[in-house]
Design an enzyme around this catalytic site. Structure first.
Site, mmCIF file in Angstrom:
data_model
loop_
_atom_site.group_PDB
_atom_site.id
_atom_site.type_symbol
_atom_site.label_atom_id
_atom_site.label_comp_id
_atom_site.label_asym_id
_atom_site.label_seq_id
_atom_site.Cartn_x
_atom_site.Cartn_y
_atom_site.Cartn_z
ATOM 1 N N GLU A 32 -49.406 13.906 48.100
ATOM 2 C CA GLU A 32 -48.695 14.272 49.290
ATOM 3 C C GLU A 32 -47.931 15.359 49.183
ATOM 4 O O GLU A 32 -46.889 15.218 48.300
ATOM 5 C CB GLU A 32 -47.968 12.989 49.910
ATOM 6 C CG GLU A 32 -47.578 13.423 51.446
ATOM 7 C CD GLU A 32 -46.929 12.429 52.150
ATOM 8 O OE1 GLU A 32 -47.370 11.600 52.636
ATOM 9 O OE2 GLU A 32 -45.420 12.406 52.099
ATOM 10 N N THR A 63 -47.457 16.760 54.957
ATOM 11 C CA THR A 63 -46.906 16.239 56.124
ATOM 12 C C THR A 63 -46.447 16.803 57.184
ATOM 13 O O THR A 63 -46.554 18.095 57.410
ATOM 14 C CB THR A 63 -45.360 15.496 55.638
ATOM 15 O OG1 THR A 63 -44.536 16.495 55.275
ATOM 16 C CG2 THR A 63 -45.700 14.710 54.196
ATOM 17 N N ALA A 66 -40.675 15.198 61.862
ATOM 18 C CA ALA A 66 -40.379 14.648 62.870
ATOM 19 C C ALA A 66 -40.349 15.368 64.144
ATOM 20 O O ALA A 66 -39.950 16.437 64.349
ATOM 21 C CB ALA A 66 -38.737 14.038 62.934
ATOM 22 N N HIS A 92 -51.817 15.792 58.260
ATOM 23 C CA HIS A 92 -50.761 14.652 58.966
ATOM 24 C C HIS A 92 -50.744 15.104 60.613
ATOM 25 O O HIS A 92 -50.470 16.557 60.828
ATOM 26 C CB HIS A 92 -49.329 14.808 58.426
ATOM 27 C CG HIS A 92 -49.346 13.860 57.277
ATOM 28 N ND1 HIS A 92 -48.331 12.921 56.994
ATOM 29 C CD2 HIS A 92 -50.044 13.970 56.130
ATOM 30 C CE1 HIS A 92 -48.488 12.313 55.900
ATOM 31 N NE2 HIS A 92 -49.421 12.917 55.411
ATOM 32 N N GLY A 123 -45.794 8.805 64.221
ATOM 33 C CA GLY A 123 -44.764 9.784 64.048
ATOM 34 C C GLY A 123 -43.316 9.180 64.412
ATOM 35 O O GLY A 123 -43.138 8.030 65.067
ATOM 36 N N ASP A 124 -42.423 9.909 64.134
ATOM 37 C CA ASP A 124 -40.671 9.555 64.430
ATOM 38 C C ASP A 124 -40.097 10.735 65.435
ATOM 39 O O ASP A 124 -40.699 11.871 65.397
ATOM 40 C CB ASP A 124 -40.182 9.726 63.143
ATOM 41 C CG ASP A 124 -40.458 8.577 62.038
ATOM 42 O OD1 ASP A 124 -40.854 7.499 62.562
ATOM 43 O OD2 ASP A 124 -40.441 8.964 60.885
ATOM 44 N N ALA A 142 -50.758 5.258 67.209
ATOM 45 C CA ALA A 142 -51.431 5.827 66.273
ATOM 46 C C ALA A 142 -52.840 4.961 66.331
ATOM 47 O O ALA A 142 -54.109 5.983 66.315
ATOM 48 C CB ALA A 142 -51.106 5.214 64.836
ATOM 49 N N HIS A 166 -43.382 -2.548 59.059
ATOM 50 C CA HIS A 166 -42.466 -1.367 60.103
ATOM 51 C C HIS A 166 -41.183 -1.907 60.705
ATOM 52 O O HIS A 166 -41.324 -2.975 61.415
ATOM 53 C CB HIS A 166 -43.437 -0.707 60.765
ATOM 54 C CG HIS A 166 -43.140 0.606 61.569
ATOM 55 N ND1 HIS A 166 -42.276 0.895 62.384
ATOM 56 C CD2 HIS A 166 -43.408 1.807 60.936
ATOM 57 C CE1 HIS A 166 -41.865 1.923 62.593
ATOM 58 N NE2 HIS A 166 -42.850 2.723 62.157
ATOM 59 N N ASP A 175 -47.145 -6.696 63.249
ATOM 60 C CA ASP A 175 -47.505 -5.335 62.209
ATOM 61 C C ASP A 175 -48.785 -5.261 61.834
ATOM 62 O O ASP A 175 -49.711 -4.328 61.764
ATOM 63 C CB ASP A 175 -46.570 -5.327 60.926
ATOM 64 C CG ASP A 175 -46.198 -3.975 60.235
ATOM 65 O OD1 ASP A 175 -45.891 -3.088 61.139
ATOM 66 O OD2 ASP A 175 -46.482 -3.842 59.155
#
Length: 313
Positions: A32, A63, A66, A92, A123-124, A142, A166, A175
């Site tokens: 990554e 990636t 955010a 991503h 995602g954040d 997701a 998570h 989860d």
């Protein structure tokens, strides 16, 4: 001094175990990267890509910041990898701060650029620590994103998995239910959040099997280039940092070369134990640092291939 049976067994296994160079064989790796923000970072990224390309990874992922903060840079990086290297690029893509139409358009652009692999994530939020909130008209999670991507094109899709749960999940059961929904929606595999001890992954694998999840689960490995940073990231994602790791990095703050040697050894040993437990695929979070990832792969017996070497020339 009394030596327990467990200590004797551990010593026997250590003596009988092959050296790292014998681990290669069927082991496959992927890497990554993150998109560059400056010209200097871009130079470092492409140096890392070219250094690791001859190892012929299954794929390399890029990636997405955010809130989609690196959307354009991610797209440009993925498109260039796909166009100018021998590597299979995975992009991503997240649900954050975008409508379904906007996300779908990005996915269509990836497909047009020859990208066939998406890492689909919830995602954040742009603000650190903020609670996730779906965008009005956007993908709510997701699993919905995976289903949406599958409607567009037959993408290969990787999703995230969390061996230590998570932070936003109510408990382990919730989860696992979330992961199952992502797999049922059409995901190809799951890549785990990083962890620091092999038993963490093996216990998680057992829980997945008990829950009826039999998809490919690839361990994510984070080499510890900077211990303080890893402690901070571990706290954010609920990953336990064992006390022995703190002792190993103690006193190395001002010795980056020694710290890198220790980091490579720890990550290679974790990888070797995972391999001994039946793991045949590993995903490395490189942080765009090629030499550390290359050294770990070398210890594991992963060598440059003639085809990849010629393509990189």
């Amino acid at each position: 001094m009394t030596i327990s049976v467990n200590q004797l067994e551990e010593a026997r296994r250590a003596l009988d175990a092959p050296l790292y160079a014998d681990v290669g064989g069927a082991l496959e790796v992927s890497f990554e990267f993150f998109p560059p923000k400056t010209d200097k970072m871009e130079e470092q990224l492409w140096g890392a890509v070219r250094t690791l390309e001859p190892l012929a990874p299954r794929f390399v992922s890029v990636t997405y910041g955010a809130g989609g903060s690196t959307r354009e840079r991610t797209h440009a990086t993925v498109a260039r990898i796909q166009r100018d290297t021998s590597l299979a690029a995975a992009a991503h893509l997240t649900c954050v701060e975008a409508t379904r139409d906007e996300v779908d358009q990005v996915a269509r652009e990836y497909w047009a650029a020859g990208v066939r692999h998406i890492v689909a994530l919830r995602g954040d939020m742009p603000t650190a620590g903020a609670t996730f909130a779906p965008h009005p008209g956007g993908y709510e999670n997701a699993a919905a994103l995976v289903a949406g991507l599958k409607r567009l094109h037959p993408f290969e899709i990787s999703v995230a998995a969390y061996p230590e749960c998570h932070p936003d999940s109510a408990d382990d059961a919730a989860d696992l239910d979330n992961l199952k929904r992502k797999m049922d929606a059409g995901a190809t595999r799951a890549i785990t959040q990083f962890f620091h001890e092999p038993d963490t992954f093996f216990r998680y694998r057992d829980r997945l099997a008990a829950a009826g999840i039999d998809a490919e689960i690839v361990p994510g490995i984070m080499p510890v280039a900077n211990f303080a940073s890893v402690v901070r990231m571990s706290a954010m994602c609920g990953t336990d940092v064992p006390a022995w790791m703190a002792r190993l990095f103690d006193g190395l703050d001002d010795r980056p070369a020694a710290r890198q040697l220790v980091a490579a050894t720890i990550a290679a040993e974790l990888s070797r134990k995972l391999y001994a437990g039946g793991v045949k695929q590993l995903h490395f979070y490189t942080l765009n640092r090629a030499e550390l990832a290359y050294a770990i792969c070398h210890l594991l017996g992963v060598r440059a291939t003639s085809v990849a070497t010629e393509a990189a020339a």
